[in-house]
Design an enzyme around this catalytic site. Structure first.
Site, PDB file in Angstrom:
ATOM      1  CB  THR A   1     -75.483  43.238  27.248  1.00 48.60           C
ATOM      2  OG1 THR A   1     -74.254  42.612  27.605  1.00 48.60           O
ATOM      3  CG2 THR A   1     -76.092  42.511  26.076  1.00 48.60           C
TER       4      THR A   1
ATOM      5  NE  ARG B   1     -77.252  38.844  30.818  1.00 50.69           N
ATOM      6  CZ  ARG B   1     -75.971  39.025  30.508  1.00 50.69           C
ATOM      7  NH1 ARG B   1     -75.630  39.364  29.297  1.00 50.69           N
ATOM      8  NH2 ARG B   1     -75.038  38.863  31.410  1.00 50.69           N
TER       9      ARG B   1
END
Lengths: 312, 312, 312
Positions: free
Chosen positions: B54, B104
């Site tokens: 990601t 995140r």
């Protein structure tokens, strides 16, 4: 032209005043979206200890000026137990790749050793218990930016004055300016060191020690709060020091209401409980503006070191 | 103008359709070697959990648009046990350095908390068991790109439907489009949650649950495979669930031969054994194209958030 | 056009000679502050083992040419025990984000597997006990740069010749040039492998093995020193090998005084004790120049792989 940044003591008053003018220009450069002044220049961040806040601040400074960054938070791996390379060798190698090296190392004096090689410009981003000169400069810049002057200031330093390197460096810098008065506010076991007091006495800088934050609130232009790292003290030191004696040093809205209207509260961050989050909305809470000033100060330092006078 | 990306539910159908047009443009931008549309902009990737895939996808998106990146996979160090800084304080500090923050974090709701500060635009790159909205958008984009439409689709979701957040978000998004029919294909212990079924019922979206992949192969336009993370289940849950019952959900060339010619197989990756590598050469295997679509979707999101309409 | 860099053996003598001309140009490019030749190109450094020196060297090379970098030293997390993604899948995904992938992996042959996919150009930055071809090229370039020629050279390789992959690759490359003579200087337990000796015999390259550094000092054009990693040897191997027998291989100023004036000392670094730091000031100490040549060699390789002939 500036070559290395190793310790707060290397800067004299005329240099600081000229430098802060350039920092102010960097605020404009950042606000207008950055510059290409350092295009094609490479900064290496060589961190033997992680310090994400400091590292990202330097990297953002370089990026805002159009430069590029090579980075490691695993610098210890260069000289892992099995390999055993010296700091000097690592610096010589990285100097072949980068135009400036930002060094964070756990050993006192590591930046001076790196700078002594003169293989590349070195910026000390913290050398263990030693110096963190860019933090000292951003603290001083914040005071000038918030209060509007650096002379005739009453500054209260609060919390861990014994082990906190930021307050030690800041006390040293403030001693250069006329009319400074310092308050050291801490429990007895955290009070400021004799070396700093001797230096202030020599420079005829008045100071007072107190255990009561309330004593100084009405007088101080700046409250510089720091985190008391209880784990730094021995059990014997802490004997008889109960939790309440630490709680008296927490800045609450009630205490802020006793501060002067034009005063500011600073903190090097991270903040844990020593400033109540309810204080954040008060315009005297300057600590997040202070963190952002770190960006501008580091931009200006990179400009100086890489020989750029003008950002545009 | 888009400010924060927190959850898949924030996007309505007209927004999605307009956005996918911009994603398609990003394919052209990337194919022609990139753009300088985001020159001098800084994206901070603040990862409290490593997620290299990601992170690299976001960073490549920013680089393809001429922007720069400051990055940490050690964001936990900001708020380490000893230091204890709040997420809010960290976000306020990083907002001083960067124009957009990709976050995140292991805690449900962390991105909403960060966005609530409005200190800088926040992109949720996964908040623990919560949302991963850019994955949901890239999944939906891939379906449109591969099949050519978003209405009247029969989509089979396979594998861990209970804990897999990607299938939950995708089900939610597909429910916005007319004629959607969903098949939930999983062993009983991994079946889709009651909340999703209630939502589909409310929206009049027909769906069926089955334990047999073969049942749906001839009908589905999309087979969305996911990894069953056996470690997520308790020993009691797994009691009586033998290895064979999981193996029935592995996509093999033999099963693919029963799929429609125009259908596609998707997977959020990483893939372990749940799709045989022998399937990779089949043109219906869309999962690597899907991963690449993540780049285009993130480019378009960065363009929107940073206020750029045109890449050239 | 070069597609992948997997092993030192893939380069023949005409290629090397042409390539070294381009490396020389890169020295000028770097000295003049870099180039925009690789603007908008993205290099991914995918390191399954940290190797900060190699990674920073590649990243600096890309930055000097105006390119951008996405980077991970945690590539293992891609394929963590729980997730178990194959190297092939990871490469396919990252190939969607980047124009070239620099791969460091602990498994022999990993770069060949990655290159076989041909999803993106692969540069092998070390595959476990296998190859490290960019190190071999920079070693050979350093010899030419320091001595002025590649033919008729007498090169002494010293230290861990058994496990050191750099000396093995360099021996292979030097065997391509007329008039090469090699000395292998090591304790018996570290001597060069039979496979290399067989290769040299086949190519009619004269070589000699010796346990005495002093024997070759007066004759060698190049002393290539390496670190003896005692931990690589079993206790039985080391039986009877006392500390003194290793100390005889340490290069000291006294030994350097016996070298030819035009000779040079090289070392792949990191250096521990096997070259005395007192030697560093001697102009024959070429190891830091050698490290810097790694930058130029990697710049030239990136130019070739990304299809750029000219830096300006």
């Amino acid at each position: 032209m500036l070559r290395h940044i190793v310790k707060a003591q290397q800067f004299d008053k005329p240099w600081i005043e000229g430098f802060f003018g350039q920092v102010r220009e960097m605020e404009d450069v950042a606000a207008s979206g950055g510059s290409d002044a350092l295009r094609r220049r490479i900064m290496a961040t060589l961190f033997y200890q992680p310090s994400t806040r400091t590292r990202l601040s330097f990297e953002a400074a370089m990026c805002r000026l159009g430069g590029t960054v090579i980075s490691t938070e695993n610098a210890k791996e260069f000289s892992s137990a099995a390999k055993g390379e010296s700091l000097e060798d690592t610096i010589r190698v990285v100097a072949g790749y980068a135009d400036v090296i930002v060094l964070r190392h756990y050993e006192l004096g590591s930046s001076e050793r790196a700078a002594a090689l003169d293989a590349a410009p070195i910026i000390n981003a913290g050398d263990g218990p030693g110096q963190h000169p860019t933090q000292a400069l951003l603290d001083l810049y914040t005071i000038e930016r918030e209060i509007g002057r650096l002379e005739g200031l009453k500054v209260a330093m609060v919390g861990d004055l014994k082990y906190g390197r930021t307050v030690r460096s800041l006390a040293y810098l403030l001693a250069k300016f006329a009319g400074t008065k310092l308050f050291f506010v801490a429990p007895p076991i955290c009070q400021i060191g004799e070396d700093i007091k001797a230096h202030l006495a020599e420079k005829d800088v008045p100071f007072a020690e107190t255990g009561s934050l309330e004593d100084v609130l009405g007088e101080a232009d700046v409250i510089y709060q720091t985190r008391i790292q209880k784990e730094a003290f021995s059990v014997e030191d802490l004997h008889g020091t109960d939790e309440r004696s630490f709680q008296a040093f927490i800045i609450t809205p009630e205490l802020v209401s006793k501060m002067r209207q034009e005063a500011v509260i600073m903190h090097p961050l991270p903040r844990v409980k020593e400033i109540s989050t309810a204080v954040d909305v008060d315009r005297r809470a300057a600590y997040f503006r202070q963190a952002k000033n770190g960006l501008y100060v580091r931009m200006a330092l990179l400009m100086r070191i890489l020989g750029q006078e003008k950002a545009s």
